[in-house]
Motif scaffolding. Structure first.
Motif, PDB file in Angstrom:
ATOM      1  N   LEU A  38      -2.874   3.424  -0.953  1.00 12.56           N
ATOM      2  CA  LEU A  38      -1.446   4.166  -1.155  1.00 12.56           C
ATOM      3  C   LEU A  38      -0.591   3.332  -1.659  1.00 12.56           C
ATOM      4  CD1 LEU A  38      -0.795   5.748   2.407  1.00 12.56           C
ATOM      5  CD2 LEU A  38      -1.475   6.932   0.532  1.00 12.56           C
ATOM      6  N   ALA A  39      -0.698   2.162  -1.590  1.00 12.80           N
ATOM      7  CA  ALA A  39       0.256   1.237  -2.306  1.00 12.80           C
ATOM      8  C   ALA A  39      -0.232   1.160  -3.954  1.00 12.80           C
ATOM      9  CB  ALA A  39       0.053  -0.313  -1.634  1.00 12.80           C
ATOM     10  N   TYR A  40      -1.464   1.186  -4.030  1.00  8.69           N
ATOM     11  CA  TYR A  40      -1.855   1.400  -5.441  1.00  8.69           C
ATOM     12  C   TYR A  40      -1.454   2.437  -6.353  1.00  8.69           C
ATOM     13  CZ  TYR A  40      -4.370  -3.224  -5.567  1.00  8.69           C
ATOM     14  OH  TYR A  40      -4.736  -4.603  -5.596  1.00  8.69           O
ATOM     15  N   ALA A  42       0.919   4.630  -5.334  1.00 10.03           N
ATOM     16  CA  ALA A  42       2.247   4.919  -5.341  1.00 10.03           C
ATOM     17  C   ALA A  42       3.008   5.291  -6.558  1.00 10.03           C
ATOM     18  CB  ALA A  42       2.921   4.077  -4.228  1.00 10.03           C
ATOM     19  N   ALA A  45       1.816   8.332  -8.407  1.00  6.93           N
ATOM     20  CA  ALA A  45       2.410   9.345  -7.646  1.00  6.93           C
ATOM     21  C   ALA A  45       3.807   9.490  -7.848  1.00  6.93           C
ATOM     22  CB  ALA A  45       1.992   9.246  -6.159  1.00  6.93           C
ATOM     23  N   LEU A  46       4.518   8.510  -7.921  1.00  5.30           N
ATOM     24  CA  LEU A  46       5.985   8.716  -8.235  1.00  5.30           C
ATOM     25  C   LEU A  46       6.186   9.097  -9.584  1.00  5.30           C
ATOM     26  CD1 LEU A  46       8.801   7.969  -7.168  1.00  5.30           C
ATOM     27  CD2 LEU A  46       8.769   5.539  -8.260  1.00  5.30           C
TER      28      LEU A  46
END
Length: 318
Positions: A38-40, A42, A45-46
């Motif tokens: 999810l951190a990668y 994010a 996705a933003l």
């Protein structure tokens, strides 16, 4: 004696201990694979959320409202969608856009694929031809349209002077504002000149990814060049062809600069595209709700057309 037995048994015990499976190391707490993924994802996705999903939601909401440019919006769904059918300019623009998309897609794909096959093999001068074919793609789209506008102008353009000098025409011809057929042909020529090299590069990448051993085996088996092209090249090029066709259809359906700069939608609105009608509704009639409704329908049409293309190619792909 007991000491000797103990010393002999010690290596066996160490060997048995060495053969025991090691326990897996515990992962440090706070590093869950899901959270790392999810951190990668994010940042991407933003960006998608801010520059695609949020504007898309706003456009859909605008299409459900009467939204003047300088007045507060009022909800009127589905009024913006029902009024589209009553606009005769929209109907003419849809027919023209579909005809333009069909002609440009067929001609542009044929020429691009032919150029890719021409420079596929490494021979003397192939690199020069690749660069020459791709060079128009380095010119900005609006700049290329302005160049063609100056070239085809019946007042300052050199094309009429050249054709008059060689005896092909007797008087200057209005290539962009006189005859609808000439205006349409001029636009198609501009699009092919500008985008043929770009699509050639994509198709050339797919061609060079095909192993040469397949062609050598086919040649040994006595296959002709046409049989190798039909049995090897086309099946293995289907993913690349699907990508190129999607790009061509999407770009043609959203055509704006070539018509706005080169022909101004004329003569007599014969080269008015759907996007030009959307711009007219938004920034000339100041009806953002109607323009948003047309944009939503264009998006749905593009999704449908590209989905049909991909489904057809996947169905043909064994």
């Amino acid at each position: 004696m007991p000491d000797l037995l103990e010393t002999r048994a010690a290596p066996r015990e160490r060997l048995s201990l060495a053969r025991r499976p090691r326990r897996p190391r515990r992962r440090p707490r706070g590093r869950s694979p899901g959270l790392v993924g999810l951190a990668y994802a994010a940042p991407a996705a933003l960006v998608v959320g801010l520059f695609f999903l949020l504007p898309l939601g706003l456009v859909i909401w605008m299409s459900l409202n009467k939204w003047p440019l300088l007045a507060p919006p009022t909800f009127n769904a589905p009024g913006n969608y029902t009024r589209i059918a009553d606009n005769t300019l929209v109907a003419d623009a849809v027919v023209f856009t579909l005809r333009y998309t069909a002609v440009v897609t067929v001609l542009l794909f044929t020429i691009s694929f032919g150029l890719a096959l021409l420079v596929q093999n490494r021979r003397r001068g192939s690199g020069l031809f690749r660069g020459a074919f791709f060079l128009p793609a380095a010119v900005g789209w609006a700049t290329a349209t302005l160049l063609f506008f100056g070239l085809l102008s019946d007042q300052i353009g050199p094309l009429n002077d050249i054709l008059t000098a060689v005896g092909l025409i007797d008087e200057p011809v209005s290539w962009t504002a006189g005859d609808p057929s000439l205006a349409f042909g001029s636009t198609v020529t501009l699009v092919i000149w500008r985008w043929a090299g770009f699509n050639m590069l994509i198709l050339l990448t797919g061609l060079q990814a095909i192993p040469t051993e397949l062609y050598e085996a086919a040649r040994v088996d006595g296959a002709t060049a046409w049989q190798a092209f039909r049995r090897i090249t086309l099946p293995l090029m289907r993913p690349t062809i699907a990508l190129v066709l999607c790009l061509m259809v999407t770009g043609s359906m959203l055509g704006f600069e070539q018509f706005y700069i080169l022909t101004r939608g004329g003569p007599e609105n014969s080269t008015t595209s759907v996007v030009m009608v959307i711009v007219r509704e938004a920034f000339i009639r100041f009806d953002l709700g109607s323009a948003a409704a047309m944009s939503v329908l264009i998006l749905l049409a593009l999704v449908l057309l590209n989905g049909l293309q991909l489904a057809f190619i996947r169905k043909r792909n064994p």
